[in-house]
Design a protein around this motif. Sequence first.
Motif, PDB file in Angstrom:
ATOM      1  N   PHE A 332     -21.288   6.001  15.788  1.00 24.61           N
ATOM      2  CA  PHE A 332     -22.094   7.194  16.038  1.00 24.61           C
ATOM      3  C   PHE A 332     -23.446   7.119  15.325  1.00 24.61           C
ATOM      4  O   PHE A 332     -24.094   8.142  15.088  1.00 24.61           O
ATOM      5  CB  PHE A 332     -21.306   8.414  15.543  1.00 24.61           C
ATOM      6  N   GLU A 333     -23.865   5.911  14.972  1.00 16.93           N
ATOM      7  CA  GLU A 333     -25.087   5.741  14.189  1.00 16.93           C
ATOM      8  C   GLU A 333     -26.333   6.188  14.943  1.00 16.93           C
ATOM      9  O   GLU A 333     -26.368   6.205  16.174  1.00 16.93           O
ATOM     10  CB  GLU A 333     -25.263   4.269  13.785  1.00 16.93           C
ATOM     11  N   SER A 334     -27.361   6.521  14.192  1.00 16.15           N
ATOM     12  CA  SER A 334     -28.701   6.805  14.729  1.00 16.15           C
ATOM     13  C   SER A 334     -28.702   7.928  15.754  1.00 16.15           C
ATOM     14  O   SER A 334     -29.366   7.842  16.782  1.00 16.15           O
ATOM     15  CB  SER A 334     -29.307   5.529  15.337  1.00 16.15           C
ATOM     16  N   ASN A 335     -27.957   8.972  15.469  1.00 15.72           N
ATOM     17  CA  ASN A 335     -28.046  10.187  16.259  1.00 15.72           C
ATOM     18  C   ASN A 335     -28.654  11.281  15.378  1.00 15.72           C
ATOM     19  O   ASN A 335     -29.352  10.977  14.413  1.00 15.72           O
ATOM     20  CB  ASN A 335     -26.669  10.566  16.804  1.00 15.72           C
ATOM     21  N   GLU A 336     -28.413  12.525  15.687  1.00 17.89           N
ATOM     22  CA  GLU A 336     -29.050  13.613  14.944  1.00 17.89           C
ATOM     23  C   GLU A 336     -28.028  14.688  14.603  1.00 17.89           C
ATOM     24  O   GLU A 336     -28.276  15.884  14.755  1.00 17.89           O
ATOM     25  CB  GLU A 336     -30.195  14.209  15.784  1.00 17.89           C
ATOM     26  N   ILE A 337     -26.861  14.263  14.097  1.00 17.27           N
ATOM     27  CA  ILE A 337     -25.781  15.224  13.894  1.00 17.27           C
ATOM     28  C   ILE A 337     -25.993  16.077  12.638  1.00 17.27           C
ATOM     29  O   ILE A 337     -25.519  17.207  12.572  1.00 17.27           O
ATOM     30  CB  ILE A 337     -24.412  14.532  13.858  1.00 17.27           C
ATOM     31  N   GLY A 338     -26.680  15.565  11.620  1.00 18.05           N
ATOM     32  CA  GLY A 338     -26.950  16.334  10.414  1.00 18.05           C
ATOM     33  C   GLY A 338     -25.695  16.750   9.663  1.00 18.05           C
ATOM     34  O   GLY A 338     -24.579  16.289   9.941  1.00 18.05           O
ATOM     35  N   ASP A 339     -25.866  17.655   8.716  1.00 16.76           N
ATOM     36  CA  ASP A 339     -24.737  18.122   7.906  1.00 16.76           C
ATOM     37  C   ASP A 339     -23.727  18.909   8.727  1.00 16.76           C
ATOM     38  O   ASP A 339     -22.512  18.820   8.484  1.00 16.76           O
ATOM     39  CB  ASP A 339     -25.262  19.003   6.766  1.00 16.76           C
ATOM     40  N   VAL A 340     -24.211  19.668   9.712  1.00 15.87           N
ATOM     41  CA  VAL A 340     -23.295  20.461  10.542  1.00 15.87           C
ATOM     42  C   VAL A 340     -22.387  19.544  11.367  1.00 15.87           C
ATOM     43  O   VAL A 340     -21.167  19.748  11.435  1.00 15.87           O
ATOM     44  CB  VAL A 340     -24.090  21.409  11.463  1.00 15.87           C
ATOM     45  N   GLY A 341     -22.989  18.533  11.997  1.00 13.91           N
ATOM     46  CA  GLY A 341     -22.180  17.593  12.764  1.00 13.91           C
ATOM     47  C   GLY A 341     -21.219  16.825  11.883  1.00 13.91           C
ATOM     48  O   GLY A 341     -20.072  16.558  12.267  1.00 13.91           O
ATOM     49  N   ALA A 342     -21.661  16.456  10.689  1.00 16.37           N
ATOM     50  CA  ALA A 342     -20.784  15.755   9.749  1.00 16.37           C
ATOM     51  C   ALA A 342     -19.599  16.631   9.363  1.00 16.37           C
ATOM     52  O   ALA A 342     -18.467  16.141   9.209  1.00 16.37           O
ATOM     53  CB  ALA A 342     -21.577  15.360   8.508  1.00 16.37           C
ATOM     54  N   GLN A 343     -19.832  17.926   9.227  1.00 12.62           N
ATOM     55  CA  GLN A 343     -18.740  18.843   8.904  1.00 12.62           C
ATOM     56  C   GLN A 343     -17.705  18.879  10.027  1.00 12.62           C
ATOM     57  O   GLN A 343     -16.488  18.852   9.761  1.00 12.62           O
ATOM     58  CB  GLN A 343     -19.279  20.255   8.659  1.00 12.62           C
ATOM     59  N   HIS A 344     -18.167  18.910  11.270  1.00 13.70           N
ATOM     60  CA  HIS A 344     -17.235  18.916  12.404  1.00 13.70           C
ATOM     61  C   HIS A 344     -16.369  17.651  12.401  1.00 13.70           C
ATOM     62  O   HIS A 344     -15.144  17.722  12.578  1.00 13.70           O
ATOM     63  CB  HIS A 344     -18.000  19.011  13.723  1.00 13.70           C
ATOM     64  N   LEU A 345     -17.001  16.514  12.213  1.00 15.00           N
ATOM     65  CA  LEU A 345     -16.256  15.256  12.215  1.00 15.00           C
ATOM     66  C   LEU A 345     -15.322  15.172  11.006  1.00 15.00           C
ATOM     67  O   LEU A 345     -14.209  14.643  11.104  1.00 15.00           O
ATOM     68  CB  LEU A 345     -17.226  14.077  12.218  1.00 15.00           C
ATOM     69  N   ALA A 346     -15.768  15.695   9.880  1.00 16.46           N
ATOM     70  CA  ALA A 346     -14.921  15.691   8.692  1.00 16.46           C
ATOM     71  C   ALA A 346     -13.664  16.531   8.918  1.00 16.46           C
ATOM     72  O   ALA A 346     -12.557  16.129   8.524  1.00 16.46           O
ATOM     73  CB  ALA A 346     -15.712  16.226   7.498  1.00 16.46           C
ATOM     74  N   ASP A 347     -13.835  17.673   9.554  1.00 19.35           N
ATOM     75  CA  ASP A 347     -12.668  18.514   9.862  1.00 19.35           C
ATOM     76  C   ASP A 347     -11.686  17.772  10.755  1.00 19.35           C
ATOM     77  O   ASP A 347     -10.455  17.903  10.595  1.00 19.35           O
ATOM     78  CB  ASP A 347     -13.123  19.811  10.541  1.00 19.35           C
TER      79      ASP A 347
END
Length: 558
Positions: A332-347
């Motif tokens: 999923f490299e070089s996209n624009e997920i930011g902290d919010v997207g990282a939180q979704h994936l972490a969950d």
Amino acid sequence: MANQTGTSFLTLPVELIHGILDHQTDYTILCSMRNTLTTLDLRSNKIGHVGAQHLGDVLQHNTTLTTLYLGWNEIGDVGAERLARGLRHNTILTTLELGYNRIGHVGTQHFTDALRYNTTLTTLSLESNKIGDVGVQHLIDALQHNTAIVILSSSIPYIYHHFLISSLTTLSFESNQIGDVGAQPLAAALRHNKILITLGLGWNEIGDVGAQQLANALRHNTVILIFTLSKPCIDLYFFMKALTTLGLRCNKIGHVGAQYLGDALRHNKTLNILGLGYNQIGDIGAQNLATALRYNTALATLGLESCLIGDVGAQHMANSLRQNTSLTTLSFESNEIGDVGAQHLADALRHNSTLTTLGLGSNQIRQTGAQHLSDALRHNKTLTTLGLGYNEIGDAGVEQFADALQHNATLTILSLESNKIGDVGAQYVGDALRHNTVLTVLDLRSNQIGDVGVQQLANALRHNIGLTVLDLHGNRIGVFAAQHLADELRHNTTLVTLGLTYNKIENVGVQHLADRLRQNTTLAIRNRWRNQVGGDVLHEIKEFVNRIREEEDWPLLY
């Protein structure tokens, strides 16, 4: 009669062998290949069509060569014709690599004619040529005829199974100016040629229309072979996998094409690897693919790097990961997920039990996103590789990961390249390494770690028994830190590779490493020439280490 002892060419001194070969023509060398040579690499040798003719002649008679690399040789259409003639009669060669050779659709047609007769070639690589849509059509025509008869015998008396398979299993068409027109015959071929397992179409011009054609083919690209036995009322059903790898990186596929591919994945039972990076899929396309992953049970690797996906698309993907049980690698490299997207994936990682590799490099993830991901690592039991390079987690973010590493028992590879980590962050990492025994590869390249931070890492290495690779390339390491590393490495018996390129350790620092490495029998230092190191000192260090690995040998995600 006096005893006579023969001298084998293989027993001659290497200097004498080089002297003999220097005075022979390429054709003489090729013709002398008998009995032993199975792989020949002639890339970047300016062979041209004349050299290709010699090779083609040799292929007609050679009985040992199975792999031939001929990339970057300006072979052209004329040379392709000569090689194709050799393939008509060759019954040994299985792999032929012809990338970057200016081969157009005319040369491709010659290979097409050869493949109608050849039954042994399994891999044909034609990346970065100029075959275009017309050349693709020629090759696809050949696939309809490129078959070999295989007879399977059973232990049960009177039972014989006959079926046709194609010999060619891998086709590489990367960077060949193939558009939607060329994708159409490729898709049609996938419906009929049932043994092609790898198809590379990256760096072409395939758009949504071409993606639709390929997606339709994937719906049907599963083979059912029915063997009817000689005994009444007995039918044996045998399923054979077809296409397992499809590379579509860097084309012109948007969210519409992604939707077609997603629909196909709902039904496809064979595709294991799908590369879609560097397309314009966006959040909508990611949603379509994510929906398909809820139903797909075959796909193991999905590449979505640099696809204009934001936190919304990351949320869709995270939702699917809670239910998907087959995906093991997500790029999923070089996209624009930011902290919010990282939180979704972490969950999602808290609940997912199959994903082993997750690449999130260059995604604008900062301290908050790092905290969510590190919290997930405390609960996740399957993730082994996490790539977070080129984000901005900083010292505060790395503190969270360091704490998680003290509790995580599965993560073996962690990349934190270029994350604004300084001496304070290095201290947190050092504390974690004293307790963690699972992490084997740690990438800290291109950060801001100086002598103080390296001292903390070095102290940890004295007690760590798991880490085998530590990359500190491009930091701020000086002579003092190199001396401290050298002192502590005397006690470490597990570190195999230490990367110190692009620092400032200079001759004095390397001298300390060389002196201490006399007592270390496991470590290889990747130093090269980027530390202002003199030749004499570098020669000395080579005497005490097993090997120096080049930078490109390191299997790190970013």
